[in-house]
Design a protein around this motif. Structure first.
Motif, PDB file in Angstrom:
ATOM      1  N   LEU A  48     113.764 -19.428  31.630  1.00  0.00           N
ATOM      2  CA  LEU A  48     112.705 -18.618  32.237  1.00  0.00           C
ATOM      3  C   LEU A  48     112.520 -18.875  33.738  1.00  0.00           C
ATOM      4  CD1 LEU A  48     110.062 -18.950  29.389  1.00  0.00           C
ATOM      5  CD2 LEU A  48     111.526 -16.978  29.893  1.00  0.00           C
ATOM      6  N   LYS A  51     112.302 -16.195  36.559  1.00  0.00           N
ATOM      7  CA  LYS A  51     111.912 -14.933  35.930  1.00  0.00           C
ATOM      8  C   LYS A  51     110.415 -14.877  35.643  1.00  0.00           C
ATOM      9  CE  LYS A  51     116.403 -14.689  33.587  1.00  0.00           C
ATOM     10  NZ  LYS A  51     117.093 -14.749  32.272  1.00  0.00           N
ATOM     11  N   LEU A  52     109.881 -16.017  35.217  1.00  0.00           N
ATOM     12  CA  LEU A  52     108.472 -16.109  34.833  1.00  0.00           C
ATOM     13  C   LEU A  52     107.894 -17.391  35.400  1.00  0.00           C
ATOM     14  CD1 LEU A  52     106.117 -14.995  33.067  1.00  0.00           C
ATOM     15  CD2 LEU A  52     107.033 -16.369  31.189  1.00  0.00           C
ATOM     16  N   THR A  76     105.066 -13.299  23.137  1.00  0.00           N
ATOM     17  CA  THR A  76     105.285 -12.253  24.127  1.00  0.00           C
ATOM     18  C   THR A  76     104.314 -12.473  25.280  1.00  0.00           C
ATOM     19  OG1 THR A  76     106.007 -10.645  22.472  1.00  0.00           O
ATOM     20  CG2 THR A  76     105.231  -9.777  24.571  1.00  0.00           C
ATOM     21  N   PHE A  90     108.054 -10.209  28.448  1.00  0.00           N
ATOM     22  CA  PHE A  90     108.945 -11.259  27.970  1.00  0.00           C
ATOM     23  C   PHE A  90     108.682 -11.535  26.493  1.00  0.00           C
ATOM     24  CE2 PHE A  90     107.889 -11.825  32.380  1.00  0.00           C
ATOM     25  CZ  PHE A  90     109.044 -12.267  33.013  1.00  0.00           C
ATOM     26  N   ILE A  92     109.759 -14.292  23.726  1.00  0.00           N
ATOM     27  CA  ILE A  92     110.392 -15.607  23.665  1.00  0.00           C
ATOM     28  C   ILE A  92     110.369 -16.134  22.244  1.00  0.00           C
ATOM     29  CG2 ILE A  92     110.340 -17.961  24.592  1.00  0.00           C
ATOM     30  CD1 ILE A  92     108.425 -16.490  26.834  1.00  0.00           C
ATOM     31  N   LEU A  99     115.009 -16.572  25.222  1.00  0.00           N
ATOM     32  CA  LEU A  99     114.405 -15.343  25.714  1.00  0.00           C
ATOM     33  C   LEU A  99     115.110 -14.173  25.037  1.00  0.00           C
ATOM     34  CD1 LEU A  99     112.518 -13.807  27.655  1.00  0.00           C
ATOM     35  CD2 LEU A  99     114.319 -14.003  29.404  1.00  0.00           C
ATOM     36  N   HIS A 102     113.526  -9.057  27.991  1.00  0.00           N
ATOM     37  CA  HIS A 102     112.908  -9.111  29.318  1.00  0.00           C
ATOM     38  C   HIS A 102     113.026  -7.714  29.903  1.00  0.00           C
ATOM     39  CE1 HIS A 102     113.061 -10.716  33.732  1.00  0.00           C
ATOM     40  NE2 HIS A 102     111.854 -10.266  33.391  1.00  0.00           N
TER      41      HIS A 102
END
Length: 215
Positions: A48, A51-52, A76, A90, A92, A99, A102
Motif C-alpha cells: 500500500l 498508494k494509500l 475496504t 481500496f 484489502i 490488495l 484499487h
C-alpha cells in the motif's frame, strides 16, 4: 526460545485488538509487541505504500477490528481526501495481506466537484457519508446490481439505509469519463464504481465486510 515466547505473547495479548493470527506470517522480532508495528507489517505486505497514506490505513484497520459484526477478513477503504481523478477505493484482504482492488469511486453531486468537500447523513442531501459501514445483501435496482450498506457511525452515516446509500456500478465512474470531462462523474451520494469492475467487487465484499470512508 525467547523469540518464540515473545511471539506467543503477541498473538494472545495484542492481536485480538489489532490482528488475527493468520495476518502475521514469517518470523517476527521482539518489536512486534507494539501494535503499530503489526499495522505497518500488514500495510507493507499489502503493497500500500505510495498508494494509500499509512495513517488512513491505520484508522481503517482499527475501524475493522472495532466492528464486531464483521464476517469477512476484508477491509475496504475509501479515501475521499483524494480527488475523484485518482484511484481512491481500496479492497484489502487482511487474511492474505493483499490488495485485491484499487480503483475509482464517485462522491455525491452536492459534495463537490473534483474534490469532495461536503459530507452529510441527511436524507435527500445527495452528499457522501463518511464513517464505518458494514456490507449486507445485494439486489437489482435502478442502478443495476447493487450492494446494501449499514452505516455504523452514529450521526455520520447511520441513515445510510434511509438514504439508499449503496455500492453500484456506473458508466460515469470510469477513466474514459475523466479523460472526456476532466473529473469523475458524481452520484446522489452512493460510492459508485466502474461498471466493468462493480459486480466483481460487490461479490467480493458483500455479506459482512467493513468499509471505512474518510476525508
Amino acid at each position: 526460545m525467547k523469540q518464540a515466547i515473545y511471539l506467543f505473547i503477541l498473538l494472545f495479548c495484542y492481536l485480538p485488538q489489532y490482528a488475527s493470527a493468520s495476518t502475521i506470517k514469517g518470523p517476527l522480532s521482539q518489536q512486534t509487541q507494539n501494535p503499530e508495528v503489526i499495522v505497518k507489517y500488514v500495510y507493507e505486505q499489502a503493497g500500500l505504500k505510495g498508494k494509500l497514506d499509512f495513517e488512513v490505513f491505520k484508522n481503517g484497520y482499527n475501524a475493522y477490528y472495532n466492528t464486531k459484526a464483521r464476517k469477512k477478513q476484508l477491509l475496504t477503504i475509501i479515501d475521499y481526501s483524494k480527488p475523484s481523478t485518482e484511484k481512491r477505493f481500496f479492497v484489502i484482504d487482511l487474511k492474505r495481506n493483499k490488495l485485491l482492488y484499487h480503483t475509482y469511486v464517485t462522491h455525491g453531486v452536492n459534495s463537490g466537484g473534483v474534490v469532495a468537500k461536503h459530507f452529510s447523513n441527511i436524507v435527500n442531501s445527495r452528499q457522501t457519508s463518511l464513517g464505518t459501514f458494514l456490507t449486507d445483501t445485494t439486489y437489482f435496482g435502478g442502478n443495476g446490481y447493487s450492494l446494501r450498506l449499514d452505516g455504523l457511525t452514529k450521526g455520520l452515516n447511520d441513515n445510510a439505509r434511509r438514504r439508499y446509500i449503496v455500492v453500484h456500478g456506473a458508466p460515469y465512474a470510469s477513466e474514459d469519463f475523466i479523460q472526456r470531462h476532466g473529473y469523475l462523474g458524481r452520484s446522489w451520494g452512493c460510492p459508485a464504481l466502474p461498471a466493468n469492475l462493480s459486480k466483481k467487487i460487490i461479490d467480493t465484499i458483500k455479506g459482512g465486510s467493513v468499509i471505512y470512508a474518510r476525508a
